[in-house]
Design a protein around this motif. Structure first.
Motif, PDB file in Angstrom:
ATOM      1  N   LEU A  76      50.348  26.442  36.913  1.00 24.96           N
ATOM      2  CA  LEU A  76      49.908  26.968  38.211  1.00 24.96           C
ATOM      3  C   LEU A  76      49.625  25.854  39.215  1.00 24.96           C
ATOM      4  O   LEU A  76      49.681  26.083  40.421  1.00 24.96           O
ATOM      5  CB  LEU A  76      48.642  27.818  38.047  1.00 24.96           C
ATOM      6  N   ASP A 102      57.468  35.737  42.404  1.00 23.51           N
ATOM      7  CA  ASP A 102      56.727  36.735  41.637  1.00 23.51           C
ATOM      8  C   ASP A 102      56.049  36.157  40.399  1.00 23.51           C
ATOM      9  O   ASP A 102      55.268  36.832  39.745  1.00 23.51           O
ATOM     10  CB  ASP A 102      57.662  37.870  41.205  1.00 23.51           C
ATOM     11  N   TYR A 104      54.106  33.506  40.469  1.00 21.00           N
ATOM     12  CA  TYR A 104      52.873  32.782  40.801  1.00 21.00           C
ATOM     13  C   TYR A 104      51.852  33.717  41.436  1.00 21.00           C
ATOM     14  O   TYR A 104      52.211  34.632  42.176  1.00 21.00           O
ATOM     15  CB  TYR A 104      53.185  31.642  41.770  1.00 21.00           C
ATOM     16  N   PRO A 105      50.570  33.455  41.184  1.00 23.54           N
ATOM     17  CA  PRO A 105      49.528  34.319  41.735  1.00 23.54           C
ATOM     18  C   PRO A 105      49.371  34.156  43.245  1.00 23.54           C
ATOM     19  O   PRO A 105      48.978  35.098  43.925  1.00 23.54           O
ATOM     20  CB  PRO A 105      48.262  33.872  41.005  1.00 23.54           C
ATOM     21  N   ASP A 106      49.682  32.963  43.753  1.00 22.83           N
ATOM     22  CA  ASP A 106      49.387  32.719  45.158  1.00 22.83           C
ATOM     23  C   ASP A 106      50.561  31.991  45.805  1.00 22.83           C
ATOM     24  O   ASP A 106      50.454  30.835  46.192  1.00 22.83           O
ATOM     25  CB  ASP A 106      48.106  31.870  45.225  1.00 22.83           C
ATOM     26  N   PRO A 107      51.703  32.666  45.909  1.00 19.25           N
ATOM     27  CA  PRO A 107      52.922  31.966  46.320  1.00 19.25           C
ATOM     28  C   PRO A 107      52.999  31.685  47.805  1.00 19.25           C
ATOM     29  O   PRO A 107      52.294  32.294  48.608  1.00 19.25           O
ATOM     30  CB  PRO A 107      54.022  32.947  45.914  1.00 19.25           C
ATOM     31  N   ALA A 108      53.878  30.741  48.160  1.00 24.18           N
ATOM     32  CA  ALA A 108      54.206  30.496  49.565  1.00 24.18           C
ATOM     33  C   ALA A 108      55.189  31.575  50.005  1.00 24.18           C
ATOM     34  O   ALA A 108      55.721  32.312  49.184  1.00 24.18           O
ATOM     35  CB  ALA A 108      54.846  29.121  49.697  1.00 24.18           C
ATOM     36  N   ASN A 147      53.005  27.278  45.719  1.00 18.98           N
ATOM     37  CA  ASN A 147      51.882  26.627  46.395  1.00 18.98           C
ATOM     38  C   ASN A 147      51.118  25.694  45.467  1.00 18.98           C
ATOM     39  O   ASN A 147      49.902  25.791  45.327  1.00 18.98           O
ATOM     40  CB  ASN A 147      50.902  27.673  46.938  1.00 18.98           C
TER      41      ASN A 147
ATOM     42  N   MET B   1      54.747  27.173  54.563  1.00 18.41           N
ATOM     43  CA  MET B   1      54.260  25.805  54.334  1.00 18.41           C
ATOM     44  C   MET B   1      54.061  25.135  55.685  1.00 18.41           C
ATOM     45  O   MET B   1      54.913  24.397  56.157  1.00 18.41           O
ATOM     46  CB  MET B   1      55.299  25.070  53.499  1.00 18.41           C
ATOM     47  N   ASN B  15      46.232  36.246  38.511  1.00 17.01           N
ATOM     48  CA  ASN B  15      46.104  37.174  39.620  1.00 17.01           C
ATOM     49  C   ASN B  15      46.907  38.418  39.290  1.00 17.01           C
ATOM     50  O   ASN B  15      47.976  38.344  38.730  1.00 17.01           O
ATOM     51  CB  ASN B  15      46.653  36.493  40.877  1.00 17.01           C
ATOM     52  N   ARG B  17      48.601  40.204  41.138  1.00 19.67           N
ATOM     53  CA  ARG B  17      49.857  40.341  41.868  1.00 19.67           C
ATOM     54  C   ARG B  17      51.019  39.666  41.141  1.00 19.67           C
ATOM     55  O   ARG B  17      52.163  40.029  41.322  1.00 19.67           O
ATOM     56  CB  ARG B  17      49.721  39.758  43.270  1.00 19.67           C
ATOM     57  N   ALA B  18      50.692  38.623  40.365  1.00 20.75           N
ATOM     58  CA  ALA B  18      51.758  37.902  39.682  1.00 20.75           C
ATOM     59  C   ALA B  18      52.150  38.665  38.423  1.00 20.75           C
ATOM     60  O   ALA B  18      51.330  38.912  37.560  1.00 20.75           O
ATOM     61  CB  ALA B  18      51.289  36.498  39.319  1.00 20.75           C
ATOM     62  N   ALA B  23      59.086  40.342  36.743  1.00 21.28           N
ATOM     63  CA  ALA B  23      60.055  39.672  37.626  1.00 21.28           C
ATOM     64  C   ALA B  23      61.260  39.196  36.822  1.00 21.28           C
ATOM     65  O   ALA B  23      62.403  39.338  37.251  1.00 21.28           O
ATOM     66  CB  ALA B  23      59.387  38.498  38.333  1.00 21.28           C
ATOM     67  N   PRO B 112      54.684  29.672  35.432  1.00 24.35           N
ATOM     68  CA  PRO B 112      53.820  30.494  34.572  1.00 24.35           C
ATOM     69  C   PRO B 112      54.598  31.475  33.690  1.00 24.35           C
ATOM     70  O   PRO B 112      54.009  32.135  32.851  1.00 24.35           O
ATOM     71  CB  PRO B 112      52.948  31.257  35.574  1.00 24.35           C
TER      72      PRO B 112
END
Lengths: 300, 263
Positions: A76, A102, A104-108, A147, B1, B15, B17-18, B23, B112
């Motif tokens: 992460l 999808d 990553y928990p906090d993506p760009a 991120n 970014m 999280n 959402r992931a 996916a 991940p």
């Protein structure tokens, strides 16, 4: 605070040490360059930092995490662009970016990233149909999409044309400006000189020098090169006694001196004292290239 | 970014959402349907074979050497197994070996995503495709050629599940042991033909000479063919056959897990 700490890392393959006692610390927000010729242990070192290889001994911490023991958390905080890794050929650029987003928990925002990297026109192109440079830019986008706090880029501009390379460099500078720490493996000296705050030079599994790019240039034997043709002959021993002098050559009446800033001042004083004028006087910094060769002994 | 904003502190807890697993499954599903060869051989060819047999009058007559079954009836379980063999031996190993060979699994393992979820998606997709094919074969056999549905549904289903896990474990083992896609394909082919023989593609197991049938029964697809035949006839499959199949499945899965390398 050091975001990446490596202590006495060692790794051998088949009894041959590839990384032989490497220690380094990368500070938060820094762009740290890893330079060295092929087989110097650069990739093994960074892949150990990512957690793709298990070191024989030594410790590694990334944001305080052990890349092997804390595998899931490490993924992460690190984004990686690896050498020679491909993606599923029949996925389009947009599909690949969504897949990684999808994860990553906090993506760009992948659309913004794709635009920045000049892939906006290619979103519906399959990976297999991209050019080498486009694949490379997608790999960089994927390294950034989560991120991460640390980005590892292994030969990031290999295969890019000069214009694309400059575009990627300015992107990397933006990424750093947003607070991300970057570990950059390269063998382009120009790239290291332009981007890196500090550079470690690898040779045969060890770090032989570690400094700022300009520090390395100064540290190497021939930091500054002075050349001129004196208006009348000079006593060679007067020149040889100059402070900081590393080497002196004479060819067709033209002297070429390698030394330091101190040498430059002393030459000018010497010429003034003897009322000699210098034709074609040139004072140039040697480049990181010269320093690299000097510090690794690569051309010896 | 954007250059102006500081990066948000990364949360080290997962999280909601992931959903890396989901996916990966979505991407691998897209990819599965982008391989027309695999889709055809796994999902369409076995049923097509049955359809063609059904149009030949001689194939629909009851035969003594098939225990009173017609050739078409005897070929329904064969077509079901054929689809599994196609999925496990022809379709899946090159994909997985290719992913490893080209560094796709390696790249994934820096995210991940657990690389096992890529493998899991592959195994799951190929299992689903061959089970779909089994249903299609049974339905077409019933509707077009009037072949009765299996009399012992539970026994049939259990055999199908064991057989599909077995063939995918075999495919995974081939991927595990083959350093390159080319080698995987060569090994697959050499396992493919004996598997087809055992499943009865060339000659239904009822027609095989006794000695040959005894030997074939000890192979996973021979055992599966016998068990499916018994379940078709309305009997609970012999535990011998189910046991042989289960043992193969166990050994193959354990070996695949033991020898699989990620890079």
């Amino acid at each position: 605070m050091a975001l990446i700490e490596v202590n006495d890392l060692r790794k051998s393959y088949g009894g041959r040490p590839v990384v032989d006692g490497v220690s380094l610390a990368v500070e938060e927000g820094e762009i740290f360059g890893v330079l060295g010729s092929n087989g110097a242990g650069k990739t093994t070192t960074v892949e150990s930092i990512i957690g793709l290889r298990v070191p024989d001994s030594g410790t590694i911490r990334v944001c305080g995490l052990d890349p092997i023991a804390d595998r899931a958390k490490t993924t992460l905080v690190i984004g990686a662009q690896l050498q020679e890794s491909e993606l599923q050929g029949k996925l389009t650029v947009a599909e690949v970016l969504r897949l990684y987003t999808d994860c990553y928990p906090d993506p760009a925002d992948w659309r913004t990233l794709a635009e920045r990297l000049g892939l906006g026109e290619k979103l519906n192109t399959r990976f297999a149909h991209l050019s080498g440079g486009q694949k490379q830019r997608l790999a960089i986008a994927l390294a950034l999409v989560g991120n991460p706090r640390v980005v590892v880029l292994d030969e990031l501009t290999t295969g890019l044309d000069p214009a694309a390379r400059r575009e990627v460099w300015s992107l990397i500078e933006d990424v750093r400006a947003s607070g991300v720490t970057i570990l950059l493996v390269t063998h382009f000296m120009e790239e290291a000189q332009r981007l890196c705050d500090r550079v470690a030079i690898f040779s045969r599994g060890r770090i032989t020098a570690q400094d700022t790019p300009s520090g390395l240039v100064a540290q190497s034997a021939s930091g500054t090169v002075i050349s001129f043709t004196p208006s009348r002959p000079l006593a060679a021993d007067a020149l040889a006694a100059l402070p900081g002098l590393a080497s002196i050559t004479q060819h067709d009446g033209k002297f070429t001196l390698a030394g330091t800033d101190e040498t430059v001042n002393a030459v000018i004083n010497l010429l003034a004292r003897n009322r000699v004028s210098a034709h074609h006087l040139r004072v140039t910094d040697s480049t990181l290239d010269d320093a690299f060769l000097d510090l690794t002994g690569a051309d010896a | 970014m954007s250059a102006a904003t500081a990066p948000p502190a990364p949360s080290l807890t997962a999280n909601v959402r992931a959903r890396p697993g989901r996916a990966v499954l979505r991407a691998e599903t897209l990819l599965f349907f982008r391989e027309p060869g695999s889709v055809f051989w796994v999902m369409a060819f076995p049923t097509l074979l049955l359809l063609i047999l059904g149009f030949i009058p001689a194939m629909t007559e009851a035969k003594d050497e098939l225990g009173g079954l017609s050739t078409v009836e005897a070929y329904v379980p064969v077509a079901v197994l054929l689809s599994m063999i196609m999925a496990g031996l022809m379709a899946m190993p090159p994909v997985i070996t290719g992913y490893r060979e080209r560094g796709i699994l390696r790249r994934m393992s820096t995210t991940p995503v657990r690389p096992t979820s890529v493998l899991g998606a592959q195994v799951g997709l190929h299992a689903a495709a061959s089970l779909f094919s089994a249903v299609l074969t049974l339905a077409v056999g019933r509707i077009v050629s009037g072949v009765a549905l299996p009399g012992q549904i539970l026994g049939y289903l259990l055999t199908l599940l064991l057989a599909v896990v077995c063939v995918l474990a075999l495919g995974a083992l081939i991927s595990a042991l083959s350093p390159t896609t080319k080698i995987a394909q060569a090994v697959s082919i050499s396992v493919f033909f004996p598997s087809m023989l055992a499943a009865g593609v060339y000659m239904p197991i009822q027609q095989m000479p006794d000695v040959m049938a005894r030997i074939v029964e000890l192979l996973p697809f021979g055992a599966a063919a016998q068990a499916l035949n018994q379940a078709t006839a309305g009997d609970w499959p012999d535990w011998n056959h189910l046991g042989v199949l289960a043992l193969w499945t166990l050994v193959l899965s354990a070996s695949a897990t033991r020898w699989f390398r990620w890079q």
